[in-house]
Design a protein around this motif. Structure first.
Motif, PDB file in Angstrom:
ATOM      1  N   GLU A   1       8.159  -6.425 -13.199  1.00  0.00           N
ATOM      2  CA  GLU A   1       9.081  -5.504 -13.432  1.00  0.00           C
ATOM      3  C   GLU A   1       8.878  -4.053 -13.643  1.00  0.00           C
ATOM      4  O   GLU A   1       9.647  -3.191 -12.896  1.00  0.00           O
ATOM      5  CB  GLU A   1       9.825  -5.947 -14.855  1.00  0.00           C
ATOM      6  CG  GLU A   1      11.203  -5.402 -15.060  1.00  0.00           C
ATOM      7  CD  GLU A   1      11.788  -5.858 -16.536  1.00  0.00           C
ATOM      8  OE1 GLU A   1      12.242  -7.181 -16.391  1.00  0.00           O
ATOM      9  OE2 GLU A   1      11.570  -4.925 -17.400  1.00  0.00           O
ATOM     10  N   SER A   2       7.664  -3.606 -14.189  1.00  0.00           N
ATOM     11  CA  SER A   2       7.445  -2.081 -14.415  1.00  0.00           C
ATOM     12  C   SER A   2       7.194  -1.864 -13.157  1.00  0.00           C
ATOM     13  O   SER A   2       7.618  -0.430 -12.853  1.00  0.00           O
ATOM     14  CB  SER A   2       6.293  -2.027 -15.493  1.00  0.00           C
ATOM     15  OG  SER A   2       5.110  -2.470 -14.903  1.00  0.00           O
ATOM     16  N   GLU A   3       6.651  -2.309 -12.376  1.00  0.00           N
ATOM     17  CA  GLU A   3       6.075  -1.759 -10.825  1.00  0.00           C
ATOM     18  C   GLU A   3       7.306  -1.776 -10.079  1.00  0.00           C
ATOM     19  O   GLU A   3       7.451  -0.682  -9.085  1.00  0.00           O
ATOM     20  CB  GLU A   3       5.048  -2.802 -10.168  1.00  0.00           C
ATOM     21  CG  GLU A   3       3.740  -2.574 -10.728  1.00  0.00           C
ATOM     22  CD  GLU A   3       2.611  -3.153  -9.730  1.00  0.00           C
ATOM     23  OE1 GLU A   3       2.970  -3.837  -8.841  1.00  0.00           O
ATOM     24  OE2 GLU A   3       1.657  -3.414 -10.360  1.00  0.00           O
TER      25      GLU A   3
ATOM     26  N   GLY B   1       4.967   9.035   5.122  1.00  0.00           N
ATOM     27  CA  GLY B   1       5.248   9.466   6.409  1.00  0.00           C
ATOM     28  C   GLY B   1       5.956   8.590   7.640  1.00  0.00           C
ATOM     29  O   GLY B   1       5.963   8.373   8.420  1.00  0.00           O
ATOM     30  N   LEU B   2       6.468   7.691   6.603  1.00  0.00           N
ATOM     31  CA  LEU B   2       7.309   6.278   7.265  1.00  0.00           C
ATOM     32  C   LEU B   2       8.709   6.415   7.199  1.00  0.00           C
ATOM     33  O   LEU B   2       9.271   6.992   6.074  1.00  0.00           O
ATOM     34  CB  LEU B   2       6.850   4.883   6.605  1.00  0.00           C
ATOM     35  CG  LEU B   2       5.302   4.834   6.935  1.00  0.00           C
ATOM     36  CD1 LEU B   2       4.865   3.394   6.020  1.00  0.00           C
ATOM     37  CD2 LEU B   2       4.965   4.412   8.521  1.00  0.00           C
ATOM     38  N   VAL B   3       9.310   6.172   8.294  1.00  0.00           N
ATOM     39  CA  VAL B   3      10.799   6.079   8.066  1.00  0.00           C
ATOM     40  C   VAL B   3      11.406   4.714   8.285  1.00  0.00           C
ATOM     41  O   VAL B   3      11.121   4.018   9.275  1.00  0.00           O
ATOM     42  CB  VAL B   3      11.618   6.884   9.535  1.00  0.00           C
ATOM     43  CG1 VAL B   3      13.105   6.900   9.016  1.00  0.00           C
ATOM     44  CG2 VAL B   3      10.950   8.451   9.281  1.00  0.00           C
TER      45      VAL B   3
ATOM     46  N   GLU C   1      18.813   2.645  -0.948  1.00  0.00           N
ATOM     47  CA  GLU C   1      17.565   3.597  -1.355  1.00  0.00           C
ATOM     48  C   GLU C   1      16.415   3.172  -1.020  1.00  0.00           C
ATOM     49  O   GLU C   1      15.388   3.776  -0.852  1.00  0.00           O
ATOM     50  CB  GLU C   1      17.843   3.925  -2.782  1.00  0.00           C
ATOM     51  CG  GLU C   1      18.877   4.911  -3.215  1.00  0.00           C
ATOM     52  CD  GLU C   1      19.221   4.867  -4.588  1.00  0.00           C
ATOM     53  OE1 GLU C   1      18.415   4.616  -5.511  1.00  0.00           O
ATOM     54  OE2 GLU C   1      20.425   5.302  -5.042  1.00  0.00           O
ATOM     55  N   LEU C   2      16.261   1.802  -0.809  1.00  0.00           N
ATOM     56  CA  LEU C   2      14.855   1.504  -0.796  1.00  0.00           C
ATOM     57  C   LEU C   2      14.171   1.660   0.467  1.00  0.00           C
ATOM     58  O   LEU C   2      12.907   1.657   1.002  1.00  0.00           O
ATOM     59  CB  LEU C   2      14.681  -0.081  -1.193  1.00  0.00           C
ATOM     60  CG  LEU C   2      14.844  -0.786  -2.537  1.00  0.00           C
ATOM     61  CD1 LEU C   2      14.668  -2.310  -2.311  1.00  0.00           C
ATOM     62  CD2 LEU C   2      13.759  -0.201  -3.114  1.00  0.00           C
ATOM     63  N   LEU C   3      15.238   1.828   1.547  1.00  0.00           N
ATOM     64  CA  LEU C   3      14.817   2.174   2.893  1.00  0.00           C
ATOM     65  C   LEU C   3      14.380   3.542   3.075  1.00  0.00           C
ATOM     66  O   LEU C   3      13.360   3.590   3.892  1.00  0.00           O
ATOM     67  CB  LEU C   3      16.135   2.352   3.647  1.00  0.00           C
ATOM     68  CG  LEU C   3      16.696   1.027   4.149  1.00  0.00           C
ATOM     69  CD1 LEU C   3      18.051   1.341   5.218  1.00  0.00           C
ATOM     70  CD2 LEU C   3      16.079   0.274   4.858  1.00  0.00           C
ATOM     71  N   SER C   4      14.429   4.381   2.031  1.00  0.00           N
ATOM     72  CA  SER C   4      13.710   5.581   1.977  1.00  0.00           C
ATOM     73  C   SER C   4      12.704   5.843   1.291  1.00  0.00           C
ATOM     74  O   SER C   4      11.948   6.843   0.937  1.00  0.00           O
ATOM     75  CB  SER C   4      14.678   6.839   1.795  1.00  0.00           C
ATOM     76  OG  SER C   4      15.559   6.679   0.425  1.00  0.00           O
TER      77      SER C   4
ATOM     78  N   LYS D   1       0.939  -1.130  -0.056  1.00  0.00           N
ATOM     79  CA  LYS D   1      -0.004  -0.093   0.054  1.00  0.00           C
ATOM     80  C   LYS D   1       0.878   1.280  -0.100  1.00  0.00           C
ATOM     81  O   LYS D   1       0.381   2.145  -0.321  1.00  0.00           O
ATOM     82  CB  LYS D   1      -0.899  -0.019   1.155  1.00  0.00           C
ATOM     83  CG  LYS D   1      -2.188  -0.417   0.949  1.00  0.00           C
ATOM     84  CD  LYS D   1      -3.193  -0.731   2.171  1.00  0.00           C
ATOM     85  CE  LYS D   1      -3.574   0.659   2.947  1.00  0.00           C
ATOM     86  NZ  LYS D   1      -4.203   0.215   4.239  1.00  0.00           N
ATOM     87  N   TYR D   2       2.194   1.125   0.300  1.00  0.00           N
ATOM     88  CA  TYR D   2       2.928   2.422   0.608  1.00  0.00           C
ATOM     89  C   TYR D   2       4.056   2.448  -0.411  1.00  0.00           C
ATOM     90  O   TYR D   2       4.405   3.549  -0.691  1.00  0.00           O
ATOM     91  CB  TYR D   2       3.660   2.315   2.058  1.00  0.00           C
ATOM     92  CG  TYR D   2       2.363   2.125   3.198  1.00  0.00           C
ATOM     93  CD1 TYR D   2       2.051   3.235   3.592  1.00  0.00           C
ATOM     94  CD2 TYR D   2       2.021   0.823   3.573  1.00  0.00           C
ATOM     95  CE1 TYR D   2       1.144   3.220   4.537  1.00  0.00           C
ATOM     96  CE2 TYR D   2       1.105   1.031   4.379  1.00  0.00           C
ATOM     97  CZ  TYR D   2       0.317   2.078   4.717  1.00  0.00           C
ATOM     98  OH  TYR D   2      -0.481   2.135   5.875  1.00  0.00           O
ATOM     99  N   THR D   3       4.624   1.334  -0.846  1.00  0.00           N
ATOM    100  CA  THR D   3       5.611   1.351  -2.122  1.00  0.00           C
ATOM    101  C   THR D   3       5.444  -0.041  -2.800  1.00  0.00           C
ATOM    102  O   THR D   3       5.369  -1.049  -2.188  1.00  0.00           O
ATOM    103  CB  THR D   3       6.845   1.788  -1.562  1.00  0.00           C
ATOM    104  OG1 THR D   3       7.886   1.515  -2.840  1.00  0.00           O
ATOM    105  CG2 THR D   3       7.329   0.739  -0.564  1.00  0.00           C
TER     106      THR D   3
END
Ligand code: LMR
Length: 326
Positions: free
Chosen positions: A310-312, A134-136, A125-128, A94-96
């Motif tokens: 792949e595209s997502e 609004g999530l860290v 990079e995925l961590l951010s 839902k978020y990424t």
């Protein structure tokens, strides 16, 4: 509602940092048992914070979906009802969409490859990737490679045909089971044992430590050692909570978390071996080793899922993950 929660969070942190104020409360909610890598990491984090920030921060750990199940914990975090969670990487869709890379079947050859990818610039990079929500992301934590359990032996993809498998809330995992003509059902972790026991579902995929600690092996005839995917975690907090913390407390908490993660990762490696041995010794469930030919059939059936997503996910991210195998 959200604004109110955030104002309250800011106020309670400001209040708690004042001299003689009550400690900042940090609730860490998770869904697994305490004798798992995540359960042990959470307890280690609490121990370190108790030692290093006495009277300043109080960590309360809620295991076993006691406080929130996996369907609710991310919302609870954003509402300020809990401060730290560590969902599996399969639960963020839902978020990424980018974290879906971790669910691609037969992508990582082992946990060392997962570790290399997570440490690479693409992995970092995925961590951010959740910041705009609004999530860290504070770091990754290992559990291990997933195995396939069922109420009948699974040697080849044909054996899975028509069977119902519980999956985490991931479209990639749904596609993975559809690729072998099985029926995926997204269900919370807290319901899996009962679903298996009552035969409402036929099987599930999970790590040795989850299969052992939640006793899935007692209600499944067989476990195929497929190592077909990874179950790892992202430790997350809310941007509101994290950025409102005084700098010295935030850096002390991050250091404690990094140490707790190193401890959890060590336990993850040990538990993968030990809990498999415990299950074998119980004689409750047959452990099936696949021949190279049988395993190749699963690979061929499931790998087309990569193309589908792949595209997502982004080809560059998938390529970086593949490169981590060398
Ligand atoms: C699952 O839902 O099967 C796992 O994500 C549980 C966990 O947190 O290890």
């Amino acid at each position: 509602m959200k604004l109110l929660a955030s104002t309250l969070t800011a106020l309670s942190i400001a209040f708690a940092s004042a001299v003689n104020a009550a400690p900042i409360e940090l609730k860490f909610s998770h869904v697994v048992a305490e004798n798992t890598p995540k359960g042990q990491m959470a307890l280690k984090f609490k121990e370190l914070v108790d030692q290093r920030l006495p009277g300043k921060v109080e960590v309360k750990v809620y295991p076993n979906s006691q406080l929130y199940g996996d369907g609710k914990e991310l919302e609870a975090l954003l509402l300020g009802d809990v401060e730290l969670i560590s969902p599996s990487l399969s639960k963020f869709k839902k978020y990424t969409k980018k974290l879906q890379v971790f669910d691609l079947p037969f992508l990582f050859q082992d946990m060392a490859a997962v570790e290399r990818f997570q440490a690479s610039s693409a992995g970092q990079e995925l961590l951010s990737s959740l910041e705009s929500k609004g999530l860290v992301g504070l770091g990754y934590l290992h559990n291990g490679m997933k195995q396939l359990s069922a109420n009948e032996p699974l040697y080849t993809p044909a054996d899975a045909k028509g069977k119902k498998f519980r999956i985490m809330s991931s479209d990639v995992l749904a596609a993975q089971f559809e690729a072998v003509d099985a029926v995926p059902l997204k269900k919370p972790f807290s319901e899996v044992f009962t679903l298996l026991q009552t035969r409402a579902i036929d099987g599930q995929e999970n790590t040795w430590s989850n299969i052992y600690s939640k006793k899935f092996f007692e209600v499944q005839a067989s476990i195929t050692e497929s190592n077909h995917g990874v179950l790892d975690y992202l430790i997350v907090t809310s941007a509101e909570f994290w950025h409102e913390l005084p700098d010295d407390i935030r850096s002390e908490l991050k250091a404690a978390l990094d140490e707790a993660v190193a401890h959890g990762n060590q336990i993850a490696a040990q538990k993968a071996e030990k809990d498999k041995a415990n299950i074998m010794a119980s004689n409750r469930s047959e452990i099936i080793s696949l021949s190279p030919e049988q395993r190749q059939q699963w690979v061929e059936a499931m790998k087309p899922v990569w193309q589908q997503f792949e595209s997502e996910i982004g080809k560059n991210i998938i390529d970086a993950a593949v490169a981590a195998n060398q």
